[in-house]
Scaffold this motif. Structure first.
Motif, PDB file in Angstrom:
ATOM      1  N   GLU A  29       0.844  -1.185   0.000  1.00  0.00           N
ATOM      2  CA  GLU A  29       0.000   0.000   0.000  1.00  0.00           C
ATOM      3  C   GLU A  29       0.889   1.248   0.000  1.00  0.00           C
ATOM      4  OE1 GLU A  29      -2.451   0.435   3.438  1.00  0.00           O
ATOM      5  OE2 GLU A  29      -0.775   0.493   4.850  1.00  0.00           O
ATOM      6  N   GLY A  30       0.322   2.354  -0.438  1.00  0.00           N
ATOM      7  CA  GLY A  30       1.063   3.606  -0.424  1.00  0.00           C
ATOM      8  C   GLY A  30       2.105   3.699  -1.522  1.00  0.00           C
ATOM      9  N   ARG A  31       3.225   4.362  -1.215  1.00  0.00           N
ATOM     10  CA  ARG A  31       4.257   4.637  -2.214  1.00  0.00           C
ATOM     11  C   ARG A  31       5.314   3.553  -2.311  1.00  0.00           C
ATOM     12  NH1 ARG A  31       7.610   8.285  -1.242  1.00  0.00           N
ATOM     13  NH2 ARG A  31       7.292   8.410   1.018  1.00  0.00           N
ATOM     14  N   GLY A  32       5.237   2.560  -1.439  1.00  0.00           N
ATOM     15  CA  GLY A  32       6.287   1.549  -1.441  1.00  0.00           C
ATOM     16  C   GLY A  32       5.755   0.148  -1.607  1.00  0.00           C
ATOM     17  N   PHE A  33       6.516  -0.678  -2.312  1.00  0.00           N
ATOM     18  CA  PHE A  33       6.238  -2.111  -2.348  1.00  0.00           C
ATOM     19  C   PHE A  33       6.766  -2.710  -1.050  1.00  0.00           C
ATOM     20  CE2 PHE A  33       7.596  -6.467  -3.343  1.00  0.00           C
ATOM     21  CZ  PHE A  33       6.425  -6.992  -3.856  1.00  0.00           C
ATOM     22  N   MET A  34       8.068  -2.608  -0.849  1.00  0.00           N
ATOM     23  CA  MET A  34       8.680  -2.962   0.434  1.00  0.00           C
ATOM     24  C   MET A  34      10.082  -2.375   0.470  1.00  0.00           C
ATOM     25  SD  MET A  34       9.698  -6.635   2.155  1.00  0.00           S
ATOM     26  CE  MET A  34       8.036  -7.204   2.455  1.00  0.00           C
ATOM     27  N   ALA A  35      10.302  -1.486   1.434  1.00  0.00           N
ATOM     28  CA  ALA A  35      11.602  -0.816   1.537  1.00  0.00           C
ATOM     29  C   ALA A  35      12.553  -1.592   2.449  1.00  0.00           C
ATOM     30  CB  ALA A  35      11.423   0.611   2.056  1.00  0.00           C
ATOM     31  N   GLY A  36      12.675  -2.886   2.203  1.00  0.00           N
ATOM     32  CA  GLY A  36      13.641  -3.696   2.937  1.00  0.00           C
ATOM     33  C   GLY A  36      13.250  -3.935   4.379  1.00  0.00           C
ATOM     34  N   ALA A  37      14.243  -4.266   5.174  1.00  0.00           N
ATOM     35  CA  ALA A  37      14.014  -4.517   6.594  1.00  0.00           C
ATOM     36  C   ALA A  37      13.799  -3.205   7.340  1.00  0.00           C
ATOM     37  CB  ALA A  37      15.206  -5.267   7.197  1.00  0.00           C
TER      38      ALA A  37
END
Length: 262
Positions: free
Chosen positions: A58-66
């Protein structure tokens, strides 16, 4: 499937959608999220009502790592435990019985890109960026990024990403074969769901067999892959769906040939 705190799992027809829900942290992965991803994907893998999975953020990120705040506070044993649990999490996606389509809606960095590398098909919007920037922390990827990036991108491209920590537009990965399509942001989920539904409508045994075979091909064991290919094809051919579809095709072909005779 249970109540989730860091993600949601929704199903339409035979397509399940897993959405990361830590938008205020660009969906950075903490220990709870890691456990929930593993649990969700392992459950979906054995759910006969699911034919394909879409994963997005959701939002602006897919997944910004840990989640670096949590990461920094870990003791050495906690760090080792987090990495070991990560191995299981990535395997729950890469080895999932169902094809997994990544709908990359923004940053996919570090562990986020490692997750993308585990997916079977990757669709991204025009704003998406990917990278393995662990070198900037004096570290290296720990979720398979060094190995899967070479397998999917080639050694030189992987070295560039790993050694520079570059964050690269998703469009630059299309030629390399990691990203299948770049889609306008407002159409990203519609396209991912369209592909997922198309795949989920096909015979589950054939789709699962294809996923196993393409994964085997990457291992470099050609002889083993060819043998497994023959075994799976034989099982499908002898199965009810294979027999019916082959028979129907043969009957239609014979009918067309008869009509074509002068």
């Amino acid at each position: 499937m249970g109540a989730w705190q860091t993600l949601t799992v929704e199903q339409t027809g035979r397509v399940a959608v897993v959405t990361f829900r830590r938008a205020d942290q660009l969906n950075a992965m903490n220990r709870l999220m890691q456990r929930e991803i593993t649990s969700a994907f392992e459950a979906l893998s054995v759910d006969d009502g699911v034919g394909a999975i879409v994963v997005t953020g959701e939002g602006r990120g897919f997944m910004a790592g840990a989640d670096i705040k949590e990461y920094a506070a870990q003791s050495a044993p906690e760090f080792d435990s987090f990495q070991a649990a990560g191995t299981r999490m990535y395997a729950s996606i890469e080895d999932n019985r169902k094809p997994v389509i990544a709908a990359v809606n923004g940053f996919a960095l570090g562990g986020g890109m490692e997750l993308v590398l585990c997916c079977d098909i990757v669709i991204a919007n025009q704003y998406a960026k990917l990278g393995l920037p662990e070198i900037k922390l004096g570290l290296i990827p720990g979720g398979g990024g060094t190995q899967r990036s070479v397998a999917k991108l080639g050694r030189n491209r992987a070295n560039f990403l790993l050694m520079t920590g570059a964050i690269v537009p998703a469009s630059e990965f299309v030629e390399a074969g990691l990203v299948n399509e770049i889609v306008d942001a407002e159409k990203l989920m519609a396209r991912a769901l369209e592909l997922a539904a198309m795949i989920a409508a096909e015979p589950a045994g054939a789709v699962e067999g294809l996923k196993r075979l393409t994964a085997h091909a990457v291992s470099g064991d050609l002889a083993g892959g060819l043998a497994t290919e023959r075994d799976i094809l034989g099982e499908l051919y002898r199965g009810e769906i294979g027999q019916r579809r082959v028979r129907e095709f043969a009957e239609k072909s014979a009918g067309r040939a008869a009509k074509a005779k002068p």
